[in-house]
Design a protein around this motif. Structure first.
Motif, short mmCIF file in Angstrom:
data_model
loop_
_atom_site.label_atom_id
_atom_site.label_comp_id
_atom_site.label_asym_id
_atom_site.label_seq_id
_atom_site.Cartn_x
_atom_site.Cartn_y
_atom_site.Cartn_z
N GLY A 175 0.78 -1.24 0.00
CA GLY A 175 0.00 0.00 0.00
C GLY A 175 0.81 1.28 0.00
N GLY A 176 2.13 1.17 -0.13
CA GLY A 176 2.95 2.37 -0.18
C GLY A 176 3.23 2.91 1.20
N GLY A 177 2.61 4.01 1.54
CA GLY A 177 2.80 4.57 2.88
C GLY A 177 3.68 5.80 2.87
N ALA A 178 3.86 6.37 4.05
CA ALA A 178 4.63 7.60 4.19
C ALA A 178 6.06 7.41 3.69
N GLY A 179 6.53 8.36 2.93
CA GLY A 179 7.91 8.34 2.45
C GLY A 179 8.14 7.50 1.21
N ILE A 180 7.11 6.84 0.69
CA ILE A 180 7.30 5.96 -0.47
C ILE A 180 7.75 6.75 -1.70
N GLU A 181 7.47 8.06 -1.70
CA GLU A 181 7.88 8.86 -2.88
C GLU A 181 9.41 8.93 -3.00
N HIS A 182 10.14 8.70 -1.90
CA HIS A 182 11.60 8.78 -1.97
C HIS A 182 12.20 7.62 -2.77
N PRO A 183 11.87 6.33 -2.45
CA PRO A 183 12.40 5.27 -3.31
C PRO A 183 11.87 5.36 -4.74
N ILE A 184 10.65 5.84 -4.92
CA ILE A 184 10.14 6.02 -6.29
C ILE A 184 11.00 7.04 -7.03
N ALA A 185 11.37 8.12 -6.36
CA ALA A 185 12.22 9.14 -7.00
C ALA A 185 13.56 8.54 -7.43
N VAL A 186 14.11 7.65 -6.60
CA VAL A 186 15.37 6.98 -6.95
C VAL A 186 15.19 6.12 -8.20
N MET A 187 14.07 5.39 -8.27
CA MET A 187 13.80 4.55 -9.44
C MET A 187 13.63 5.40 -10.70
N ARG A 188 12.94 6.53 -10.58
CA ARG A 188 12.79 7.44 -11.72
C ARG A 188 14.15 7.95 -12.20
N ALA A 189 15.03 8.28 -11.24
CA ALA A 189 16.38 8.75 -11.60
C ALA A 189 17.15 7.64 -12.32
#
Length: 161
Positions: free
Chosen positions: A85-99
Motif C-alpha cells: 500500500g505504499g505509505g509515508a515516504g514511499i515517494e523517496h524510493p520512487i524518485a530513486v527509481m525514476r532517476a
C-alpha cells in the motif's frame, strides 16, 4: 508500438507488479544474457570491419549491470512496499527509481551511437543482424517497461505532481 499490449495490462497494483516482473524483468534478463555473448562474437569476427559495433558488448554489459541493480532494488524494496500500500515516504524510493530510469537513457544513447541506431550494414551476417534485431527489441521493451512504471504504477503512490 505497444498500444495493444497496454490494453492487457492489469489494473490492480499487485497484478500490475506481477505483470512487470514476468513480462519485463524476466525478459530483460534473458535478452541481455543472450545479447552480450552475441555482441562479443560479432565484435571478434568483425574486428577489422570499420562498421563493426566496437564496444557494444561492453555497453550492453554496463546496461545489464545498471538494470540488474535497479530491478533488484524494485524486487526487494520498492515492489513489496507498493504491494503493502505504499505509505509515508514511499515517494523517496520512487524518485530513486525514476532517476535510474533517466540514467538508463545514457546507456541506450551509447548503444544507438555504437550501432548506427541499430542499422546493420549491407554486408552484415545473420548473427550481426540478429544482434541488432534483438537489441532493438530489448530497447523497445525497456521503453515500454519504463513508461508503465513512470506513467501507470508510480503515480498511484506519489502526491499529485
Amino acid at each position: 508500438m505497444h498500444d495493444d499490449a497496454t490494453a492487457a495490462v492489469p489494473q490492480e497494483t499487485g497484478a500490475l507488479i506481477d505483470h512487470i516482473l514476468t513480462n519485463y524483468h524476466e525478459m530483460h534478463r534473458a535478452d541481455l544474457a543472450s545479447l552480450v555473448p552475441l555482441a562479443e562474437r560479432v565484435e571478434q569476427v568483425y574486428a577489422d570491419d570499420p562498421d563493426a559495433p566496437k564496444g557494444l558488448a561492453h555497453a550492453l554489459t554496463m546496461l545489464a549491470r545498471e538494470m540488474e541493480d535497479h530491478m533488484t532494488k524494485e524486487e526487494m524494496i520498492l515492489f513489496p512496499a507498493l504491494r503493502a500500500g505504499g505509505g509515508a515516504g514511499i515517494e523517496h524510493p520512487i524518485a530513486v527509481m525514476r532517476a535510474d530510469h533517466d540514467d538508463h537513457a545514457e546507456s541506450i544513447s551509447l548503444i544507438r551511437k555504437l550501432t548506427a541506431d541499430l542499422a546493420p550494414p549491407e554486408h552484415a551476417c545473420g548473427s550481426w543482424r540478429s544482434l541488432y534485431g534483438g537489441t532493438a527489441t530489448l530497447l523497445e521493451e525497456l521503453a515500454a517497461h519504463i513508461a508503465l512504471e513512470n506513467d501507470v504504477l508510480f503515480p498511484r503512490f506519489e502526491p499529485a505532481r
